[in-house]
Design a protein around this motif. Structure first.
Motif, mmCIF file in Angstrom:
data_model
loop_
_atom_site.group_PDB
_atom_site.id
_atom_site.type_symbol
_atom_site.label_atom_id
_atom_site.label_comp_id
_atom_site.label_asym_id
_atom_site.label_seq_id
_atom_site.Cartn_x
_atom_site.Cartn_y
_atom_site.Cartn_z
ATOM 1 N N SER A 38 0.824 -1.210 0.000
ATOM 2 C CA SER A 38 0.000 0.000 0.000
ATOM 3 C C SER A 38 0.859 1.262 0.000
ATOM 4 O O SER A 38 1.938 1.293 0.590
ATOM 5 N N SER A 39 0.348 2.294 -0.658
ATOM 6 C CA SER A 39 0.999 3.608 -0.638
ATOM 7 C C SER A 39 0.180 4.611 0.165
ATOM 8 O O SER A 39 0.330 5.821 0.009
ATOM 9 N N THR A 40 -0.711 4.111 1.038
ATOM 10 C CA THR A 40 -1.511 4.982 1.889
ATOM 11 C C THR A 40 -0.614 5.948 2.672
ATOM 12 O O THR A 40 0.371 5.511 3.277
ATOM 13 N N PRO A 41 -0.908 7.241 2.676
ATOM 14 C CA PRO A 41 -0.086 8.186 3.453
ATOM 15 C C PRO A 41 -0.020 7.796 4.924
ATOM 16 O O PRO A 41 -1.047 7.463 5.529
ATOM 17 N N ILE A 42 1.173 7.839 5.501
ATOM 18 C CA ILE A 42 1.392 7.494 6.906
ATOM 19 C C ILE A 42 2.045 8.675 7.610
ATOM 20 O O ILE A 42 3.105 9.149 7.184
ATOM 21 N N ILE A 43 1.402 9.147 8.671
ATOM 22 C CA ILE A 43 1.964 10.202 9.519
ATOM 23 C C ILE A 43 2.395 9.559 10.833
ATOM 24 O O ILE A 43 1.573 8.983 11.543
ATOM 25 N N VAL A 44 3.683 9.639 11.134
ATOM 26 C CA VAL A 44 4.187 9.093 12.394
ATOM 27 C C VAL A 44 3.947 10.105 13.501
ATOM 28 O O VAL A 44 4.238 11.292 13.353
#
Length: 227
Positions: free
Chosen positions: A71-77
């Motif tokens: 997946s290339s779903t945006p991830i915010i840490v």
């Protein structure tokens, strides 16, 4: 309505974020550990993921790595770890942004909006035909790239840059526009990021990366996509 998956092992923080994000119009999924997060990521297909690194069952970086396989779903840490090593590891694993605790809710919401813009929506891409320039093909609807008939794997930021350029054929995208759109506010001077990522894209897509035909640099100004 966009769906956000929030992953954090602090129930009070998780609940507070859920209430505030629902008030902003998001549909919110929550997970207290890495395994639950991976289950939601695979089964519910959230539009954005907000992820704490310090999870009880596995390292947050491992969660990012696993998600990025499919997946290339945006991830915010979202993390209490302020060290640059942790930030670099998370970004290298495929995270799109990094917010340290404590944080302001307004800042987090702004980053969510920016991540949502970068991620795009299936509704806006559904009817788009693939862009075929001969050397490579970009399928905007399905977020895929192929060269010579073979799939090309791009990192989330490489895809974001390529998508922005391909959606604006022939148009100059300035360095500042690209940095603000893809990295967010506060990154206007980090032009070396763009040189690195454009170099990677050319090596993956151009027949002759040293003499690109499609991913062009306008010296001192920005970049342009020529079909």
């Amino acid at each position: 309505m966009r769906t956000v998956l929030i992953v954090d092992d602090e129930p009070q923080l998780l609940r507070a974020l859920q209430v505030n994000m629902e008030a902003e119009g998001y549909r919110v999924l929550t997970a207290l550990d890495g395994m639950a997060a991976l289950g939601h990521a695979e089964g519910s297909h959230p539009d954005i993921i907000v992820l704490d690194l310090g999870l009880p069952d596995m390292n947050g970086v491992d969660v990012i790595t696993t998600i990025r396989r499919t997946s290339s779903t945006p991830i915010i840490v979202l993390s209490a770890r302020h060290g640059s090593v942790d930030k670099v590891r998370a970004l290298d694993a495929g995270a799109d942004d990094y917010v340290t605790k404590p944080f302001g809710l307004d800042e987090l919401l702004a980053r969510l909006r920016a991540a949502g813009r970068r991620g795009g929506t299936p509704e806006t891409a559904a009817d788009e035909a693939p862009v075929d320039v001969g050397d490579f093909e970009v399928d905007l609807a399905n977020r895929k790239v192929a060269r010579g008939g073979a799939a090309v794997r791009l990192t989330p930021r490489e895809w974001a840059i390529l998508e922005l350029l391909v959606r604006n054929p022939g148009r100059l995208i300035t360095q500042q526009q690209m940095l603000a759109r893809i990295w967010g506010p506060g990154y206007g001077n980090e032009t070396h990021y763009l040189r690195v990522y454009m170099g990677q894209l050319r090596r993956k897509l151009e027949a002759d990366p040293a003499r690109p035909r499609h991913l062009l640099t306008e010296a001192g100004m920005g970049y342009r996509f020529e079909p």
